[in-house]
Design an enzyme around this catalytic site. Structure first.
Site, PDB file in Angstrom:
ATOM      1  N   LYS A  23       0.838  -1.193   0.000  1.00 35.61           N
ATOM      2  CA  LYS A  23       0.000   0.000   0.000  1.00 35.61           C
ATOM      3  C   LYS A  23       0.879   1.251   0.000  1.00 35.61           C
ATOM      4  O   LYS A  23       0.666   2.185  -0.782  1.00 35.61           O
ATOM      5  CB  LYS A  23      -0.869  -0.036   1.266  1.00 35.61           C
ATOM      6  CG  LYS A  23      -2.009   0.933   1.247  1.00 35.61           C
ATOM      7  CD  LYS A  23      -2.801   0.830   2.559  1.00 35.61           C
ATOM      8  CE  LYS A  23      -3.624  -0.450   2.612  1.00 35.61           C
ATOM      9  NZ  LYS A  23      -4.201  -0.705   3.949  1.00 35.61           N
ATOM     10  N   ARG A  93      -3.142   3.032   8.840  1.00 34.79           N
ATOM     11  CA  ARG A  93      -3.519   1.741   8.254  1.00 34.79           C
ATOM     12  C   ARG A  93      -2.295   0.859   8.066  1.00 34.79           C
ATOM     13  O   ARG A  93      -1.191   1.341   7.805  1.00 34.79           O
ATOM     14  CB  ARG A  93      -4.201   1.963   6.903  1.00 34.79           C
ATOM     15  CG  ARG A  93      -5.476   2.762   7.054  1.00 34.79           C
ATOM     16  CD  ARG A  93      -6.283   2.781   5.796  1.00 34.79           C
ATOM     17  NE  ARG A  93      -5.638   3.524   4.735  1.00 34.79           N
ATOM     18  CZ  ARG A  93      -6.111   3.577   3.493  1.00 34.79           C
ATOM     19  NH1 ARG A  93      -7.192   2.903   3.174  1.00 34.79           N
ATOM     20  NH2 ARG A  93      -5.497   4.276   2.575  1.00 34.79           N
ATOM     21  N   GLY A 102      -8.537  -7.025   4.747  1.00 34.26           N
ATOM     22  CA  GLY A 102      -9.344  -7.139   5.964  1.00 34.26           C
ATOM     23  C   GLY A 102      -8.646  -7.828   7.120  1.00 34.26           C
ATOM     24  O   GLY A 102      -9.242  -8.057   8.159  1.00 34.26           O
ATOM     25  N   MET A 104      -5.974  -6.781   8.801  1.00 39.74           N
ATOM     26  CA  MET A 104      -5.472  -5.899   9.854  1.00 39.74           C
ATOM     27  C   MET A 104      -6.282  -4.624   9.931  1.00 39.74           C
ATOM     28  O   MET A 104      -6.912  -4.208   8.976  1.00 39.74           O
ATOM     29  CB  MET A 104      -3.999  -5.655   9.643  1.00 39.74           C
ATOM     30  CG  MET A 104      -3.233  -6.869  10.148  1.00 39.74           C
ATOM     31  SD  MET A 104      -1.498  -6.689  10.043  1.00 39.74           S
ATOM     32  CE  MET A 104      -1.293  -6.656   8.323  1.00 39.74           C
ATOM     33  N   ARG A 335      -4.065  -0.965  -5.682  1.00 42.26           N
ATOM     34  CA  ARG A 335      -3.288  -2.212  -5.626  1.00 42.26           C
ATOM     35  C   ARG A 335      -3.790  -3.121  -6.742  1.00 42.26           C
ATOM     36  O   ARG A 335      -4.885  -2.908  -7.281  1.00 42.26           O
ATOM     37  CB  ARG A 335      -3.457  -2.898  -4.274  1.00 42.26           C
ATOM     38  CG  ARG A 335      -4.884  -3.290  -3.991  1.00 42.26           C
ATOM     39  CD  ARG A 335      -5.012  -3.916  -2.622  1.00 42.26           C
ATOM     40  NE  ARG A 335      -6.415  -4.099  -2.305  1.00 42.26           N
ATOM     41  CZ  ARG A 335      -6.899  -4.193  -1.079  1.00 42.26           C
ATOM     42  NH1 ARG A 335      -6.099  -4.117  -0.042  1.00 42.26           N
ATOM     43  NH2 ARG A 335      -8.177  -4.392  -0.860  1.00 42.26           N
ATOM     44  N   HIS A 454      -5.074 -41.307   3.341  1.00 40.03           N
ATOM     45  CA  HIS A 454      -5.832 -42.005   2.302  1.00 40.03           C
ATOM     46  C   HIS A 454      -6.917 -41.103   1.710  1.00 40.03           C
ATOM     47  O   HIS A 454      -7.022 -40.925   0.501  1.00 40.03           O
ATOM     48  CB  HIS A 454      -6.446 -43.280   2.902  1.00 40.03           C
ATOM     49  CG  HIS A 454      -7.287 -44.034   1.934  1.00 40.03           C
ATOM     50  ND1 HIS A 454      -8.645 -43.857   1.853  1.00 40.03           N
ATOM     51  CD2 HIS A 454      -6.957 -44.916   0.973  1.00 40.03           C
ATOM     52  CE1 HIS A 454      -9.121 -44.628   0.890  1.00 40.03           C
ATOM     53  NE2 HIS A 454      -8.108 -45.283   0.350  1.00 40.03           N
ATOM     54  N   SER A 763      12.005 -42.119 -10.362  1.00 37.54           N
ATOM     55  CA  SER A 763      10.876 -41.229 -10.101  1.00 37.54           C
ATOM     56  C   SER A 763      10.871 -40.962  -8.602  1.00 37.54           C
ATOM     57  O   SER A 763      10.806 -41.903  -7.801  1.00 37.54           O
ATOM     58  CB  SER A 763       9.576 -41.883 -10.549  1.00 37.54           C
ATOM     59  OG  SER A 763       8.509 -41.024 -10.246  1.00 37.54           O
ATOM     60  N   CYS A 830       6.839 -38.152  -8.656  1.00 43.05           N
ATOM     61  CA  CYS A 830       5.424 -38.504  -8.653  1.00 43.05           C
ATOM     62  C   CYS A 830       4.794 -38.370  -7.276  1.00 43.05           C
ATOM     63  O   CYS A 830       3.653 -38.759  -7.067  1.00 43.05           O
ATOM     64  CB  CYS A 830       5.208 -39.910  -9.205  1.00 43.05           C
ATOM     65  SG  CYS A 830       6.043 -41.176  -8.254  1.00 43.05           S
ATOM     66  N   TYR A 850      10.400 -34.488 -15.911  1.00 46.15           N
ATOM     67  CA  TYR A 850       8.952 -34.281 -15.808  1.00 46.15           C
ATOM     68  C   TYR A 850       8.497 -34.268 -14.357  1.00 46.15           C
ATOM     69  O   TYR A 850       9.217 -34.722 -13.468  1.00 46.15           O
ATOM     70  CB  TYR A 850       8.185 -35.369 -16.578  1.00 46.15           C
ATOM     71  CG  TYR A 850       8.277 -36.743 -15.958  1.00 46.15           C
ATOM     72  CD1 TYR A 850       7.400 -37.144 -14.958  1.00 46.15           C
ATOM     73  CD2 TYR A 850       9.262 -37.646 -16.371  1.00 46.15           C
ATOM     74  CE1 TYR A 850       7.500 -38.393 -14.376  1.00 46.15           C
ATOM     75  CE2 TYR A 850       9.366 -38.900 -15.796  1.00 46.15           C
ATOM     76  CZ  TYR A 850       8.474 -39.269 -14.791  1.00 46.15           C
ATOM     77  OH  TYR A 850       8.579 -40.492 -14.205  1.00 46.15           O
TER      78      TYR A 850
END
Ligand code: PEP
Ligand code: MG
Length: 875
Positions: A23, A93, A102, A104, A335, A454, A763, A830, A850
């Site tokens: 800000k 502020r 919202g 603070m 902002r 699970h 992997s 993975c 990957y």
């Protein structure tokens, strides 16, 4: 020279967010751009950190700089906090580096004293006392932490006495009475008169803003949004302008584009003769911004001009606050605006088309995680805003679900079949037997378990919303009721709603809306694909998962957990038979039932992936997940196997493990029972030969789990190779296949060079690797990880976000050693981290080929991979 802790707006700029907060930096930039911004100064985030470092004390050095700057502000504005003719009042502020809407608090009208109020009252009595009663209440609540309710109940009492509903209906005398009574409350609570020194008011307010950085809701917000606590907050101190001084005054909030749809049209609302809090409090209904055009065309055009200018300056949609004081427009804040995922994509694509930004810049603007919202049903945001959570747990699988409570999976299936379509499964924890029930429910809520429990893993792979580890609720599965964290009881006739994106649980029905994928989505994802280097695969265990994954852009399957193929009711019995078999003969009989099912599944998987690589992992069942627990199931199994109930029970007892996660699982099972390895290999190879005969060119990748020692790998590989060769020879086929391993045990990392000489691919199983590295169980860590995060021992759950310093180092080591052992080795991941953006960036950097993640996270991984590549190029 002493350190500088306070900056005037004119001394800062938009690049100083770290020091001045978002800000503050933007207020500075707008000041430099010549926009009408009320004057002010900023106390830095470094001051906040110093405040905490020094045990919650504001040093005299900082205090002195604030007081000097206050005098400077008086000079700059020509106003004075003691001069009622030209009174300087302040707003205070908070403003962290990232916006925390919202989270603070704000103090307005700061600087008022009895003396200045009395003088102001000579000119405008109502305004004077109205401002003072607001200030006393706000300062007492926000700064002095006196319960706000004490003030609210006095307001209610006075209104009741006067028989009026709105604050605006109170007379000046009423407002005076409020001031007096508020002062009494203050004195009673604090043992002192309400402070009359503006400098004291200011210093105390700055401290309060710093304190608010660590209030529980701010800490939770930071955790959910991955904002480190070291960032701290800055404090913005700004000259007040008044939107409540008459009908030529007003205040409002605007967005330079529509934050819900992304439409390129000014959007927002305003109220005449009001202060900012009136808009927020919802006491009066604000007007759409279009009406300002009719009411005051000059101001409207000026506002629109500022919005467009700031938007093209910051190259992003702006969220702005403004005030009109006696016909003059002031911009109080700007902002980058928060927006829905739909809007984010539309704005990004539109801005590229408008030539405001490049494709690369567009890709960097969208948070990968936000794409989740496009893929799952969501709550109607209006309805959600009206609801209050009754408990909260881990946001385990995104989306929204609402429905009647059902306490067991079987009942879920029954009720579903009888036509009840909206159900939420509520369990202490789930197990593989629950899978069908999980399938038919809109969402899953569990009291126990972490992010890789699970319920969480399965829900994510099904794309079903799930809140796990919600320990604030008490569940009595047998008596079919639950009690929420406020003590309210719910039965199977009651509705609940769960939000898998925030972890919130609501004790009521909340309307949901189906996710919409707009045309911009596809365009945007195609851009992402142009820039990424990492390939994206999916973890898919069934042809349905594979189809979804392919639809979301997966370029192969990185992990097929073959044990998950046996979750369904008609299959789990064959799997159980195999697990509890005592003799080779029994086991072979069970395996013969399993073989055709596996072969058929693999064929379907290959077909769904249309020639992309498919990694199939040999059985890795933590056995405890599969053994039956309830008597009827045990009896059924005994009957099927021609054994007595007691015999099966005894076998189950023998299978009991004290620590199943480190027990007889992974390749250990395939070593003890090599016939399982042989059967699975046969199914994988036969399926590949069969689809290749139909014109495909599949190269199956057979993966051995939980290897920690090269001899384990060699042992299992030998069975794979001899079986595969035999099948290929008998079929007179020509098939290329690969054999590789999971890297998920620290010992495999340390010996990765040796393993790589045998394995064609690695992997990384970062779920187990995290478990084994930290030494905490995946199933139990949920119970204490929350405490770790609350106490800032960890910033985030290492099962969700890869622990780059520890586990990540192990990944790097295995990559290097793996390449030493086999320069052409194929490398992937993975574990659940394969779909988490910051982890994806890490995997990009260490040079994996990957990442593989659950189907619903494929688009997220695609974007995260593109962002990682762009960041490397300096974006
Ligand atoms: C892992 O451990 O990271 C992994 C992918 O395997 P699983 O979750 O099935 O143990
Ligand atoms: Mg594993």
């Amino acid at each position: 020279m002493s350190q500088k802790y306070v900056y005037f707006f004119s001394e800062g700029n938009a690049n100083m967010k770290e020091l001045l907060g978002g800000k503050g930096a933007n207020l500075a930039e707008m000041t430099n751009l010549g926009l009408p911004v009320p004057n002010g100064f900023i106390v830095t985030t470094e001051a906040c950190n110093k405040y905490y470092d020094e045990g919650g004390v504001l040093s005299t050095e900082i205090e002195e700089q604030i007081v000097t700057s206050l005098a400077g502000l008086e000079k700059l504005t020509g106003k004075n906090y003691a001069d009622p003719e030209n009174l300087l009042l302040l707003s205070v502020r908070s403003g962290a580096r990232a916006s925390m809407p919202g989270m603070m608090n704000t103090v307005l009208n700061l600087g008022l004293t009895d003396e200045t109020v009395a003088a102001l009252a000579q000119k405008n009595e109502r305004f004077a006392y109205d401002s003072q009663r607001r200030f006393i209440q706000m300062f007492s609540d926000v700064v002095m932490e006196i319960p706000n309710q004490l003030f609210e109940s006095v307001i209610d009492e006075v209104k009741e006495h006067r028989n009026v509903k709105l604050d605006t209906e109170l007379t000046t005398e009423d407002l005076k009475e409020l001031v007096d009574r508020f002062k009494e409350i203050y004195k009673k609570e604090k043992g002192a008169d309400f402070p009359q020194d503006p400098r004291y008011q200011l210093i105390e307010s700055v401290k309060a803003v710093f304190r608010s950085w660590d209030k529980p809701s701010a800490v939770t917000y930071r955790r959910l949004n991955e904002i480190p606590s070291e960032w701290g907050t800055a404090v913005n101190i700004q000259e007040m302008v008044f939107g409540n001084m008459g009908n030529d005054c007003g205040t409002g909030v605007i967005f330079s584009r529509n934050p819900a749809s992304g439409e390129n049209k000014l959007y927002g609302e305003f109220l005449m003769n009001a202060q900012g809090e009136d808009v927020v409090a919802g006491v009066r209904t604000p007007n759409p911004i279009d009406e300002l055009r009719k009411l005051n065309p000059g101001v409207y055009v000026e506002l629109l001009g500022h919005a467009k200018r700031l938007e093209s300056y910051f190259k992003d949609m702006q969220d702005m606050e403004f005030t009109i004081e006696k016909g003059h427009l002031f911009v109080l804040q700007t902002r980058n605006g928060k927006r829905t995922a739909d809007a984010a994509l539309r704005i990004a694509v539109d801005m590229v088309n408008e030539k405001m930004i490049t494709r690369e810049e567009a890709l960097m603007k969208v948070e990968p995680k936000q794409l989740d919202m496009l893929l799952h049903p969501n709550f109607d945001q209006k309805k959600l805003a009206e609801a209050k959570p009754v408990a909260s747990g881990l946001a385990a699988s995104p989306g929204a679900a609402t429905g009647k409570i059902v306490f067991s999976a079987e009942e879920a299936v029954e009720r579903f079949n009888q036509g009840e379509k909206d159900l939420v499964l509520v369990r202490l924890e789930t197990s593989p037997e629950d899978i069908e029930g999980m399938h038919v429910c809109n969402g899953i809520l569990t009291a126990r378990g972490g992010m890789t429990s699970h319920a969480a893993v399965v829900a994510r792979s099904m794309g079903t919303c799930c809140v796990a580890g919600c320990d604030g609720i008490t569940i009595r599965e047998d008596d079919k009721y639950l009690i929420d964290s406020h003590g309210k009881k719910y039965t199977e006739d009651d509705y609940i709603s769960i939000d898998g994106t925030t972890g919130n649980v609501y004790g009521e029905k909340i309307a949901t809306v189906e996710a919409e994928v707009s045309g911009a989505f596809a365009t945007f994802m195609n851009w992402a694909d142009e820039f990424r280097r990492l390939r994206i695969r999916a973890n898919a265990d069934t042809p349905t998962d594979a189809k979804i994954a392919y639809g979301f852009g997966a370029e192969g399957i990185g992990l097929c957990r073959t044990e998950h193929m046996f979750f369904e009711a008609d299959r789990i019995s064959a799997m159980r038979e195999m697990i509890v078999s005592k003799t080779l003969e029994q086991r072979i009989k069970a395996l013969e039932k399993i073989l055709p099912m596996q072969k058929e599944d693999f064929e379907e998987l290959y077909k769904e992936m249309k020639g992309y690589p498919v990694t199939i992992r040999l059985l890795d069942p933590p056995l405890h997940e599969f053994v039956p627990r309830e008597e009827p199931e045990i009896r059924a199994l005994a009957k099927e196997m021609g054994l007595s109930f007691e015999e099966i029970n005894e076998t189950i007892d023998n299978l009991h493990e004290y620590n199943p996660m480190m027990g007889h699982r992974g390749c250990r099972v395939g070593i003890t029972y090599s016939e399982i390895t042989a059967m699975q290999t046969k199914a994988i190879i036969e399926a590949a030969i069969s689809v290749n005969r139909q014109g495909m060119r599949v190269v199956p990748e057979i993966m051995i789990p939980l290897v920690g020692e090269v001899n384990e790998f060699k042992f299992v590989k030998e069975i794979i190779v001899s079986t595969a060769e035999q099948v290929i020879e008998e079929a007179d086929a020509d098939l290329h296949y690969m054999v590789g391993t999971m890297i998920e045990i620290p010992r495999a990392v340390v010996t990765a060079d040796v393993i790589a000489r045998e394995a064609e691919f690695f992997s990384f199983g970062t779920n187990d690797l995290t478990q084994m590295t930290f030494g905490f169980s995946r199933d139990d860590a949920g119970k204490f990880l929350r405490d770790y995060m609350d106490n800032k021992i960890y910033e985030s759950d290492p099962f969700v976000k890869l622990d780059q310093t520890g586990v990540g180092e192990l990944v790097k080591m295995a990559v290097n050693k793996g390449k030493e052992g086999r320069p052409t080795i194929k490398l992937g991941v993975c574990g659940e981290h394969g779909g988490e953006p910051s982890s994806v960036e890490f995997f990009h950097k260490v040079g994996l080929d990957y990442v593989s993640c659950s189907p619903f996270r494929v688009p997220i991984a695609r974007l995260a991979a593109a962002q990682a590549a762009l960041k490397e190029q300096g974006m």
